[in-house]
Scaffold this active site. Structure first.
Site, PDB file in Angstrom:
ATOM      1  N   GLU A  63     -44.908 -16.782  14.740  1.00  0.00           N
ATOM      2  CA  GLU A  63     -44.918 -17.751  13.377  1.00  0.00           C
ATOM      3  C   GLU A  63     -44.880 -19.087  14.025  1.00  0.00           C
ATOM      4  OE1 GLU A  63     -41.564 -16.793  10.833  1.00  0.00           O
ATOM      5  OE2 GLU A  63     -41.920 -14.529  10.908  1.00  0.00           O
ATOM      6  N   TYR A 113     -41.388 -14.123  17.253  1.00  0.00           N
ATOM      7  CA  TYR A 113     -40.311 -14.958  17.230  1.00  0.00           C
ATOM      8  C   TYR A 113     -40.279 -15.761  18.533  1.00  0.00           C
ATOM      9  CZ  TYR A 113     -39.017 -12.784  13.061  1.00  0.00           C
ATOM     10  OH  TYR A 113     -39.108 -12.367  11.526  1.00  0.00           O
ATOM     11  N   ASP A 125     -33.457 -12.611  15.105  1.00  0.00           N
ATOM     12  CA  ASP A 125     -34.726 -12.486  14.732  1.00  0.00           C
ATOM     13  C   ASP A 125     -35.701 -11.717  16.120  1.00  0.00           C
ATOM     14  OD1 ASP A 125     -34.598 -13.083  12.176  1.00  0.00           O
ATOM     15  OD2 ASP A 125     -34.983 -15.139  13.003  1.00  0.00           O
ATOM     16  N   TYR A 181     -48.528 -11.795   5.976  1.00  0.00           N
ATOM     17  CA  TYR A 181     -46.852 -11.740   6.602  1.00  0.00           C
ATOM     18  C   TYR A 181     -46.325 -10.589   7.159  1.00  0.00           C
ATOM     19  CZ  TYR A 181     -41.927 -12.484   6.725  1.00  0.00           C
ATOM     20  OH  TYR A 181     -40.534 -12.441   6.901  1.00  0.00           O
ATOM     21  N   CYS A 186     -32.123 -19.503   7.493  1.00  0.00           N
ATOM     22  CA  CYS A 186     -32.610 -20.238   8.677  1.00  0.00           C
ATOM     23  C   CYS A 186     -31.945 -19.599   9.768  1.00  0.00           C
ATOM     24  CB  CYS A 186     -32.276 -21.655   8.522  1.00  0.00           C
ATOM     25  SG  CYS A 186     -32.815 -22.613   9.931  1.00  0.00           S
ATOM     26  N   CYS A 225     -32.276 -32.761  25.457  1.00  0.00           N
ATOM     27  CA  CYS A 225     -33.739 -32.616  25.920  1.00  0.00           C
ATOM     28  C   CYS A 225     -33.958 -33.740  26.770  1.00  0.00           C
ATOM     29  CB  CYS A 225     -34.619 -32.095  25.234  1.00  0.00           C
ATOM     30  SG  CYS A 225     -36.354 -31.910  26.041  1.00  0.00           S
TER      31      CYS A 225
END
Length: 217
Positions: free
Chosen positions: A97, A137, A132, A85, A200, A209
């Site tokens: 990730e 990411y 992030d 990690y 999160c 979508c």
């Protein structure tokens, strides 16, 4: 600022950390379902790999989908074999990730997983997702079959048009053939099931979508 620019620059294979020849220790079974993370998987099931920011929240999005048999977090799309990690966080592995999703296509079509993927994050942000920041990411779809590739490209095209109509920039999602998937350490697996109030960083655009008729949200 210089550090941020370095974190968002994709490295070359020559710059990548060497990694190791053996896997990092990981969990054997899914905390919620008890199914084996690394197989064997049931006959007739397929594997999908998605990257959409921090994999803790991303994995939870997919294990909640009916028809998904097992999920696991790990690293894909880069160069360093069996990274830790800390190595991935350095930006020197090239990996994103990622979430591995094993699903029964007779119960949930791949297009439904694509809808979850696109609506669960902002795919226009490049080498980041919210707060992030870094190449790990980035938004990516790693396809495992030609049919997945075609569906991913079609969904990206359709969602790009929908986002532009809502004032967003172009989609930056990488679509590439899946290479090795390196399972993350045990404490990352099903992290938000172990830590319900854990971090999160995911946030969608609020734009639906349109991935085709007959596919449920």
């Amino acid at each position: 600022m210089f550090f941020t620019r370095q974190k968002t620059r994709m490295i070359s294979p020559e710059e990548a950390l060497p990694g190791r020849s053996t896997p990092v220790p990981s969990a054997e079974r899914h905390l919620l379902s008890g199914n084996p993370l690394q197989g064997p998987y049931p006959a007739g099931h397929e594997v999908a790999i998605f990257a959409l920011g921090c994999y803790w929240g991303a994995e939870r999005k997919f294990w909640q989908v009916p028809g998904v048999w097992v999920t696991a977090v790990g690293n894909a799309g880069g160069f360093t074999p069996h990274p830790t990690y800390e190595e991935v966080c350095s930006g020197l592995t090239g990996h994103a990730e990622s979430v591995l999703v094993v699903y029964d296509p007779s119960k949930v079509p791949y297009e439904a997983l694509l809808k979850v993927f696109f609506e669960s994050h902002d795919p226009t942000q490049g080498m980041r997702q919210g707060n992030d920041v870094g190449t790990q990411y980035r938004s990516a779809i790693y396809w495992t079959t030609p049919a997945q590739r075609e569906a991913a490209q079609a969904a990206k095209h359709a969602y790009d048009a929908a986002l532009k109509g809502a004032g967003f920039g172009p989609i930056t999602t990488e679509i590439a053939e899946a290479g090795p998937f390196y399972f993350a350490e045990a404490y990352h697996q099903q992290y938000l099931a172990r830590n319900p109030n854990g971090y999160c960083g995911l946030g969608g655009t609020g734009v639906a979508c349109p991935i085709g008729a007959g596919v449920a949200a």
